[in-house]
Design an enzyme around this catalytic site. Structure first.
Site, PDB file in Angstrom:
ATOM      1  N   GLU A   1      -7.237  -4.006  -1.071  1.00 57.94           N
ATOM      2  CA  GLU A   1      -7.335  -2.977  -0.023  1.00 57.94           C
ATOM      3  C   GLU A   1      -8.777  -2.529   0.228  1.00 57.94           C
ATOM      4  O   GLU A   1      -9.013  -1.438   0.756  1.00 57.94           O
ATOM      5  CB  GLU A   1      -6.438  -1.773  -0.347  1.00 57.94           C
ATOM      6  CG  GLU A   1      -4.949  -2.042  -0.259  1.00 57.94           C
ATOM      7  CD  GLU A   1      -4.449  -2.456   1.130  1.00 57.94           C
ATOM      8  OE1 GLU A   1      -5.263  -2.564   2.067  1.00 57.94           O
ATOM      9  OE2 GLU A   1      -3.237  -2.698   1.250  1.00 57.94           O
TER      10      GLU A   1
ATOM     11  N   HIS B   1      -5.412   5.321  -3.261  1.00 58.95           N
ATOM     12  CA  HIS B   1      -4.259   4.718  -2.572  1.00 58.95           C
ATOM     13  C   HIS B   1      -3.166   4.426  -3.601  1.00 58.95           C
ATOM     14  O   HIS B   1      -3.436   3.799  -4.629  1.00 58.95           O
ATOM     15  CB  HIS B   1      -4.691   3.419  -1.878  1.00 58.95           C
ATOM     16  CG  HIS B   1      -3.535   2.573  -1.434  1.00 58.95           C
ATOM     17  ND1 HIS B   1      -2.527   3.060  -0.622  1.00 58.95           N
ATOM     18  CD2 HIS B   1      -3.207   1.287  -1.693  1.00 58.95           C
ATOM     19  CE1 HIS B   1      -1.648   2.105  -0.411  1.00 58.95           C
ATOM     20  NE2 HIS B   1      -2.027   1.019  -1.044  1.00 58.95           N
TER      21      HIS B   1
ATOM     22  N   HIS C   1       1.410   3.793  -4.181  1.00 57.52           N
ATOM     23  CA  HIS C   1       2.733   3.538  -3.597  1.00 57.52           C
ATOM     24  C   HIS C   1       3.693   4.559  -4.184  1.00 57.52           C
ATOM     25  O   HIS C   1       4.804   4.208  -4.585  1.00 57.52           O
ATOM     26  CB  HIS C   1       3.209   2.119  -3.920  1.00 57.52           C
ATOM     27  CG  HIS C   1       2.330   1.041  -3.383  1.00 57.52           C
ATOM     28  ND1 HIS C   1       2.492  -0.283  -3.714  1.00 57.52           N
ATOM     29  CD2 HIS C   1       1.283   1.086  -2.516  1.00 57.52           C
ATOM     30  CE1 HIS C   1       1.560  -1.016  -3.078  1.00 57.52           C
ATOM     31  NE2 HIS C   1       0.818  -0.193  -2.359  1.00 57.52           N
TER      32      HIS C   1
ATOM     33  N   HIS D   1       4.816   1.361   3.111  1.00 58.88           N
ATOM     34  CA  HIS D   1       3.792   0.908   2.172  1.00 58.88           C
ATOM     35  C   HIS D   1       3.452   1.966   1.109  1.00 58.88           C
ATOM     36  O   HIS D   1       3.677   1.744  -0.069  1.00 58.88           O
ATOM     37  CB  HIS D   1       2.541   0.488   2.970  1.00 58.88           C
ATOM     38  CG  HIS D   1       1.443  -0.073   2.147  1.00 58.88           C
ATOM     39  ND1 HIS D   1       0.494  -0.924   2.660  1.00 58.88           N
ATOM     40  CD2 HIS D   1       1.103   0.102   0.842  1.00 58.88           C
ATOM     41  CE1 HIS D   1      -0.356  -1.264   1.704  1.00 58.88           C
ATOM     42  NE2 HIS D   1      -0.004  -0.643   0.598  1.00 58.88           N
TER      43      HIS D   1
HETATM   44 ZN   LIG Z   1      -0.878  -0.698  -1.266  1.00 55.59          ZN
END
Ligand SMILES: [Zn+2]
Length: 216
Positions: free
Chosen positions: A75, A93, A95, A155
């Site tokens: 990412e 980031h 999930h 996501h």
């Molecule tokens: Zn991700």
């Protein structure tokens, strides 16, 4: 270089210990001048050491420094886009569970709680694009306009702050808000805070912060 590396690995461990990620999901970065340090690809965040972090030039994504056999997080484009579009010092980031659940159901997190203002306003959901692509990076940067958090459709979630520890705290608060919004919506039709009330909350927070700063 040492302090940001340590801040990043401490942040990675904090994310892992908070239960926001499973397996090798999730990535973090910190801005260092015109570069960023980012967690490596396919690496459990609980195991990230300061020397594992990869140095990437923000301008063109060139990898400047990486431990043998390791690559920057997939990412990386997303992180670069956030720094390009904001003054952020750190990006997280994940999930995380309820943020991801909600990202499949709504266009923004319903403002069920005044804690919404911690993110700069209603948290938007960035439209879906394949992970690791410039298209996803652009969609996330757009959803983050004027905000410190966004969900990524189907996501996960992203948060930004001036420092890594604050971006991690925001990721934890975001997951809590997503959980409350999800359960309230599941149980019935929650009452929502309107924009005028969110503005009053933001004003109250500013007043209390100034009062606390003056008392010091
Ligand atoms: Zn991700």
């Amino acid at each position: 270089m040492d302090a940001p590396r340590h801040a990043l690995s401490d942040g990675a461990r904090a994310v892992a210990e908070s239960g926001l990620v499973k397996g090798t999901a999730g990535n973090l970065s910190v801005r260092v001048g015109e570069d960023m340090l980012i967690t490596p690809r396919r690496c459990a965040l609980a195991a990230v050491e300061p020397h594992d972090c990869v140095r990437v030039r923000l301008r063109d994504g060139a990898v400047l420094e990486a431990p043998a056999g390791s690559e920057a997080s997939s990412e990386t484009p997303l992180h670069r886009a956030v720094y390009d579009a904001s003054e952020a010092g750190a990006v997280v980031h994940t999930h995380s569970h309820f943020a991801t659940v909600l990202s499949t159901l709504v266009d923004e997190i319903p403002p069920v709680h005044y804690g919404t203002v911690a993110f700069g306003g209603r948290v938007r959901v960035a439209r879906y694009a394949t992970f690791g692509t410039d298209e996803l990076a652009a969609s996330v940067a757009e959803a983050l306009r004027g905000r410190r958090a966004a969900l990524l459709a189907n996501h996960g979630a992203v948060t930004l702050a001036d420092r890594v520890d604050r971006a991690v705290d925001l990721a934890i608060e975001l997951e809590w808000l997503a959980s409350v919004a999800y359960h309230a919506t599941l149980a019935g039709q929650p009452s929502l805070l309107d924009d005028a009330e969110l503005e009053r909350v933001a004003e109250q927070a500013r007043t209390l912060r100034y009062a606390a700063a003056e008392a010091r």
